[in-house]
Design an enzyme around this catalytic site. Structure first.
Site, PDB file in Angstrom:
ATOM      1  N   GLY A 524      -9.675 -30.223  -6.972  1.00 16.00           N
ATOM      2  CA  GLY A 524      -9.486 -29.250  -8.036  1.00 16.00           C
ATOM      3  C   GLY A 524     -10.381 -29.536  -9.210  1.00 16.00           C
ATOM      4  O   GLY A 524     -10.871 -30.651  -9.392  1.00 16.00           O
ATOM      5  N   ARG A 525     -10.594 -28.494 -10.024  1.00 19.32           N
ATOM      6  CA  ARG A 525     -11.466 -28.650 -11.189  1.00 19.32           C
ATOM      7  C   ARG A 525     -10.983 -27.699 -12.271  1.00 19.32           C
ATOM      8  O   ARG A 525     -10.641 -26.550 -11.996  1.00 19.32           O
ATOM      9  CB  ARG A 525     -12.912 -28.356 -10.802  1.00 19.32           C
ATOM     10  CG  ARG A 525     -13.920 -28.500 -11.921  1.00 19.32           C
ATOM     11  CD  ARG A 525     -15.302 -28.164 -11.410  1.00 19.32           C
ATOM     12  NE  ARG A 525     -15.774 -29.176 -10.468  1.00 19.32           N
ATOM     13  CZ  ARG A 525     -16.516 -30.223 -10.808  1.00 19.32           C
ATOM     14  NH1 ARG A 525     -16.860 -30.393 -12.074  1.00 19.32           N
ATOM     15  NH2 ARG A 525     -16.900 -31.088  -9.905  1.00 19.32           N
ATOM     16  N   SER A 528     -10.308 -29.420 -18.346  1.00 15.83           N
ATOM     17  CA  SER A 528     -10.092 -30.768 -18.862  1.00 15.83           C
ATOM     18  C   SER A 528     -10.614 -31.860 -17.948  1.00 15.83           C
ATOM     19  O   SER A 528     -10.599 -33.036 -18.315  1.00 15.83           O
ATOM     20  CB  SER A 528      -8.595 -31.000 -19.097  1.00 15.83           C
ATOM     21  OG  SER A 528      -7.886 -30.858 -17.883  1.00 15.83           O
ATOM     22  N   VAL A 531     -10.094 -33.157 -10.425  1.00 16.23           N
ATOM     23  CA  VAL A 531      -8.955 -33.786  -9.766  1.00 16.23           C
ATOM     24  C   VAL A 531      -9.381 -34.240  -8.374  1.00 16.23           C
ATOM     25  O   VAL A 531     -10.016 -33.483  -7.627  1.00 16.23           O
ATOM     26  CB  VAL A 531      -7.758 -32.820  -9.658  1.00 16.23           C
ATOM     27  CG1 VAL A 531      -6.561 -33.533  -9.034  1.00 16.23           C
ATOM     28  CG2 VAL A 531      -7.394 -32.268 -11.029  1.00 16.23           C
ATOM     29  N   ASP A 638      -1.583 -22.635 -21.716  1.00 16.18           N
ATOM     30  CA  ASP A 638      -2.520 -22.202 -20.667  1.00 16.18           C
ATOM     31  C   ASP A 638      -1.789 -21.957 -19.347  1.00 16.18           C
ATOM     32  O   ASP A 638      -2.155 -22.501 -18.306  1.00 16.18           O
ATOM     33  CB  ASP A 638      -3.626 -23.244 -20.480  1.00 16.18           C
ATOM     34  CG  ASP A 638      -4.844 -22.677 -19.741  1.00 16.18           C
ATOM     35  OD1 ASP A 638      -4.989 -21.436 -19.712  1.00 16.18           O
ATOM     36  OD2 ASP A 638      -5.641 -23.462 -19.198  1.00 16.18           O
TER      37      ASP A 638
END
Length: 797
Positions: A524-525, A528, A531, A638
Site C-alpha cells: 500500500g501507499r 504519509s 506500507v 481523511d
C-alpha cells in the site's frame, strides 16, 4: 475490625489465597448443598460448589486480609471473575466462619456466631427448603423438595448481570468501590423514575444521573418513558433489549459466548465476552459516554482531563482531600471568607463544572455583570462564562462538581480562591499535571485584565509556567522508562479490560528491515508513507514507513504511545514502532482483505451486501469511539475507502486515525489546522470555506463513504444514462438526492448493479437516509457518529 481494614489486603496474601482458590478442583465436587450441610471458610479452596458444566463456582472468596465473602464467580479466566456476592459490605473472618443450611434457610455465620446474611427461606406452611444449587447460567437457587425455587441470586444482583438474567424495577447494578475493593461503590445502573435505564452517581452528599445524556430529553436520547414493564435483559448471542427502547448488540453478536454486563468501578457499564482462545474478557459493547462526563470521578472541586486516559487534578489553591482516593475531591488550602479583599478569581480556560447552577443568565450578560453576581453572593463558589453569537451566558455555581477540561469545551470557569500566596503549592502533591491548564490566568477581585496584575502577582503565573517546564523536562528524561512500563501491561478493571496486547514495543530498524525482506513487499501507499508486508515473531504484520514527519524522538514516542493505547474492534491496532535517525516506522496488525477501495471498485472483486452493511456499521462505531469515547479531540480528517481496512472476516478497521496527530500536534485544537486535510471528493465544505474544523468533517466523509458502498459509484463523479438515453456526467450527492426525491423505485435505481438485486431493501434505505443526513452542508445539522450508530442499529432491528 473496621470496615476499611477488611478491604485492604496485602498483595502477598491475596496472591497466595487466589492461587489456592483457583487451583484445579476435582470433578467430584458437587453443584448442590443439601439441607444439614455446611461450607467452612478454612477449607475455602475445597468447599466450593461447581455448576454442572463447570462454568461457575460458588463458595468463600477472599476479599481482604483475613476477610472473605460468599460469592459466585466464573471459573475462567484462571483468576476468576466474581459476578455476585452475598455480603460485599460485611466480609466474614477467615477463621471459624461458615455457611450453614439449617432450619430451612442458608445462613452465612461469622466467627463470633452472628448471622451476616441469610436467604430468609425458613420452613413455612409445609414448604421446606431442601437444597441449594449453582446452575450453569450462574444463578444460585434454593429449592424445596419438589424443585420449586424459593430464593435465587438472580433476584439480588450486585454489579453484574448475566445472560437471561432480567433487570426489573426493583433491581439495580451497583459498582464495586475500586479494583480490589468489592464493597458497594457510588455508581448504579437502574430504571429511574421516568422508567428509563440510567447511570446514577450516588455519593454521600450528592446524587445525579449522567447517562443517557442529561442535556437531552428522553426522546432525544432515543428512549421512551411510556412502558409499564420496566424489564431488560440480554441473551448469550449478545443482544440487549429493554422496555425503554435501549437496544444494543455486542460486537461479536451471534456467537454463543459466555457474557456478562458489569457496572465497573469507573462508572461505565460494559458488556464483556469471554474469548474462548485467549481465555480473557473482551469488551464487546460500551455506551457512548465520554469518560470525564462520569459524575464524581474526581470528586468535589476536582477536574478531569485526558492524558490520554482520564486523570484528575486540583485547581490552583486546592489540594487533594485524600491522597489515595480522587473521588473525595479537592479542598481549599485555606478558608474562603466572603467579601474578604484577599479573595481572588482564577480563570480555568476550556473548563466546566457540570450542574449545580445557582441560576442561569442567558440573555446578554456581560462578563463584568456575571462576575459581580458571583462575588456579591457568599454562596457562589465560582461561575462559568461563555459567548454565544456575541451574547454572554453566565452560570454561577454553588457547588464545583463534575469538573472537566479539554480543548472542545467552549466555556471558561472562574473560581474563588482565598489568596495568591496559596498558589505556590498548586503543583505540590499532584500525581499528574494537565498541561492544558498551563495558561491559567490569575484575576484579582475587581481587576479583570490579567495584564494589569503587577508585582508579586506577576511572579505566580511565571513561576507556574517554569514549574510546568521543569515537569516536562523530567518527563522527557524519564519518559521512556515510564511509558515502557505503562504500555507493557494490560489495563484491567474488575478482571475485565482487554486493552493493548502486551507485545506493544519498540523495534529496531534492523528487525523491521529483516521482517520485510529489505522492504521488498509493498502492499500500500498513501500520503504519509509506504506500507510493506512483513513477519515478526511468526506473525504477519503491516509496516508503514512514514515520510515527511518532522518530529523529535520524544515527541514522536509520545504521539505513538497515545495512538497505541487506543483500542477498539473497529480501529486498526498499532503493535509497535521504530525511531532510528531519520527512519520512523509503525507496525500494525495485518488485514487479509486489504482496503475497502480494492474490494469496492475492483472489477474482479464483488463485495456482498451483508459485508457492505457491516462495514458501514463497524466504521461508524470506530469513529464514534474516536470522537466521543477515546480522546475527545481525536479527529480522523481523511475518511475514505483506502483508509478502511478489512480483516479475514471483512470486519472493518479504520486506519490512519493518528495521521493528523503525528503530522501536526496543533491539530488537537480543532480550530487551528494549519492546512487543508483530506482527499478530494470526501472533504466537508468547512475545509474550503475556512470554517472551524470539528468532528463533523469526519461525519461528512463517512456519509460519502456509505453512498459509495450503496451505489458502487465514485464520489468524484461518474457517467450516467439519463431518461433520454444520453450519457451525462453526474455528481454523487446531487444524484442520490434527486433519485430519492423524485423516483418511486429509487432504491432499485441507485443500488450498485454488481449486487445483482441481492440486498436488504430496508437496511439500504436506512443507510442512504442516514448518509444524506451526514453530508448536509450545515455541519450543525449533521448527526454525531454515536447518533449514526444508534440510527442504523435501532432502524434495522
Amino acid at each position: 475490625m473496621g470496615r476499611r481494614s477488611w478491604r485492604l489486603a496485602p498483595a502477598l496474601l491475596m496472591a497466595a489465597t487466589a492461587g489456592m482458590l483457583f487451583a484445579v478442583v476435582s470433578s467430584q465436587q458437587p453443584s448442590v448443598l443439601k439441607r444439614g450441610s455446611s461450607l467452612s471458610v478454612e477449607r475455602f479452596a475445597d468447599d466450593v460448589l461447581i455448576s454442572e458444566g463447570g462454568t461457575f463456582k460458588t463458595g468463600f472468596y477472599p476479599v481482604g486480609d483475613n476477610a472473605f465473602a460468599f460469592a459466585v464467580w466464573f471459573t475462567e479466566p484462571a483468576n476468576g471473575t466474581v459476578v455476585w456476592m452475598a455480603n460485599r459490605d460485611r466480609p466474614v473472618n477467615g477463621r471459624e466462619s461458615r455457611l450453614e443450611f439449617r432450619s430451612g434457610q442458608v445462613a452465612l455465620i461469622d466467627a463470633d456466631g452472628s448471622i451476616v446474611w441469610a436467604t430468609n427461606t425458613s420452613d413455612v406452611d409445609g414448604v421446606v427448603a431442601e437444597q441449594m444449587e449453582i446452575g450453569e447460567d450462574g444463578n444460585l437457587v434454593v429449592r424445596d423438595r419438589l424443585g420449586k425455587a424459593l430464593w435465587e441470586s438472580f433476584d439480588f444482583p450486585t454489579d453484574t448481570l448475566l445472560a437471561f438474567q432480567g433487570m426489573t424495577r426493583s433491581k439495580r447494578l451497583v459498582s464495586r468501590r475500586a479494583a480490589e475493593d468489592y464493597s458497594s461503590g457510588p455508581y448504579q445502573f437502574l430504571f429511574d423514575d421516568d422508567n428509563v435505564l440510567s447511570f446514577l452517581y450516588e455519593g454521600s452528599d450528592l446524587s445525579s444521573i449522567y447517562w443517557p445524556n442529561p442535556d437531552m430529553d428522553i426522546f432525544g436520547n432515543g428512549r421512551t418513558r411510556y412502558n409499564s414493564t420496566k424489564y431488560a435483559s440480554f441473551d448469550d448471542l449478545g443482544r440487549f433489549t429493554s422496555s425503554d427502547n435501549l437496544i444494543f448488540s455486542a460486537s461479536d453478536v451471534g456467537l454463543k459466548n459466555k457474557r456478562r454486563l458489569t457496572m465497573d468501578y469507573d462508572g461505565v457499564l460494559r458488556l464483556y465476552s469471554l474469548n474462548s482462545t485467549t481465555k480473557s474478557w473482551e469488551v464487546t459493547w460500551l455506551p457512548v459516554l465520554e469518560r470525564c462526563r462520569v459524575h464524581g470521578l474526581c470528586g468535589e472541586n476536582g477536574i478531569c482531563f485526558y492524558n490520554p486516559e482520564p486523570e484528575c487534578t486540583c485547581p490552583p489553591g486546592f489540594s487533594m482531600k485524600n491522597r489515595t482516593d480522587w473521588t473525595q475531591g479537592c479542598q481549599p488550602n485555606s478558608k474562603i471568607v466572603c467579601n474578604d479583599s484577599r479573595v481572588q478569581i482564577v480563570k480555568l480556560p476550556h473548563t466546566d463544572f457540570y450542574g449545580y447552577d445557582m441560576s442561569t443568565y442567558k440573555t446578554g450578560v456581560s462578563f463584568e455583570a456575571c462576575k459581580n453576581i458571583c462575588t456579591s453572593d457568599c454562596k457562589c463558589r465560582g461561575f462559568g462564562y461563555r459567548l454565544d453569537d456575541g451574547s454572554g451566558s453566565c452560570y454561577p455555581k454553588n457547588i464545583l462538581f463534575n469538573g472537566q477540561t479539554g480543548p472542545n469545551l467552549l466555556i471558561d470557569i472562574y473560581i474563588k480562591v482565598s489568596s495568591v500566596g496559596n498558589f505556590n503549592n498548586y503543583l505540590e502533591g499532584q500525581f499528574h499535571t494537565d498541561c492544558s491548564l498551563a495558561n491559567l490566568s490569575i484575576i484579582r477581585a475587581g481587576v479583570f485584565s490579567s495584564g494589569n496584575v503587577q508585582g508579586d502577582y506577576l511572579k505566580l503565573p511565571v513561576g507556574f509556567v517554569i514549574a510546568i517546564g521543569l515537569v516536562e523536562i523530567i518527563c522527557l528524561v524519564f519518559g521512556w522508562a515510564y511509558l515502557h512500563k505503562e504500555l507493557g501491561h494490560i489495563h484491567n478493571i474488575g478482571q475485565g479490560y482487554t486493552a493493548l496486547r502486551s507485545g506493544f514495543k519498540r523495534f529496531t530498524y534492523k528487525e523491521l528491515k529483516r521482517a520485510t525482506k529489505n522492504f521488498s513487499s509493498e502492499i500500500g501507499r498513501g500520503g504519509s508513507g509506504v506500507v510493506y508486508k512483513g513477519v515478526l515473531e511468526g506473525e504477519v504484520v503491516a509496516i508503514k514507513r512514514l515520510e515527511d514527519v518532522h518530529h523529535g524522538e520524544a515527541q514522536f514516542w509520545s504521539e505513538v504511545s497515545i495512538i497505541g493505547r487506543i483500542n477498539h474492534i473497529n480501529l486498526l491496532r498499532l503493535l509497535g514502532f521504530c525511531f532510528e535517525k531519520q527512519s520512523k516506522l509503525l507496525v500494525y496488525e495485518f488485514m487479509e482483505n486489504g482496503s475497502l477501495e480494492k474490494n469496492l471498485f475492483n472489477s474482479s472483486s464483488t463485495l456482498a451486501w451483508d459485508n457492505r452493511f457491516n462495514i458501514a456499521l463497524g466504521t461508524a462505531k470506530g469513529l464514534a469511539y474516536l470522537h466521543e469515547e477515546c480522546l475527545e479531540w481525536v479527529l480522523h480528517c481523511d475518511i475514505k475507502p483506502q483508509n478502511i481496512l478489512l480483516d479475514k472476516d471483512f470486519t472493518p478497521k479504520v486506519a490512519d486515525f493518528g495521521l493528523s496527530k503525528l503530522l501536526d500536534r496543533g491539530g488537537t485544537n480543532v480550530s487551528s489546522f494549519s492546512r487543508v486535510r483530506g482527499t478530494r471528493g470526501y472533504m466537508a465544505p468547512e475545509w474550503i470555506l475556512n470554517q472551524p474544523i470539528t468532528s463533523k468533517v469526519d461525519v461528512y466523509s463517512y456519509g460519502i463513504l456509505v453512498l459509495e458502498m450503496v451505489t458502487g459509484r465514485s464520489s468524484v463523479g461518474f457517467e450516467q444514462v439519463d431518461d433520454n438515453g444520453e450519457i451525462r456526467s453526474a455528481q454523487l450527492i446531487p444524484w442520490v438526492r434527486e433519485m430519492v426525491g423524485t423516483r418511486q423505485q429509487w432504491i432499485e435505481e441507485i443500488a450498485d448493479p454488481s449486487l445483482s438485486g441481492i440486498y436488504d431493501k430496508l437496511k439500504m434505505e436506512i443507510l442512504v437516509k442516514v448518509a444524506l443526513k451526514c453530508v448536509g452542508e450545515e455541519r450543525d445539522a449533521r448527526p454525531t457518529m454515536s447518533q449514526v450508530v444508534d440510527a442504523i442499529t435501532l432502524g434495522c432491528q
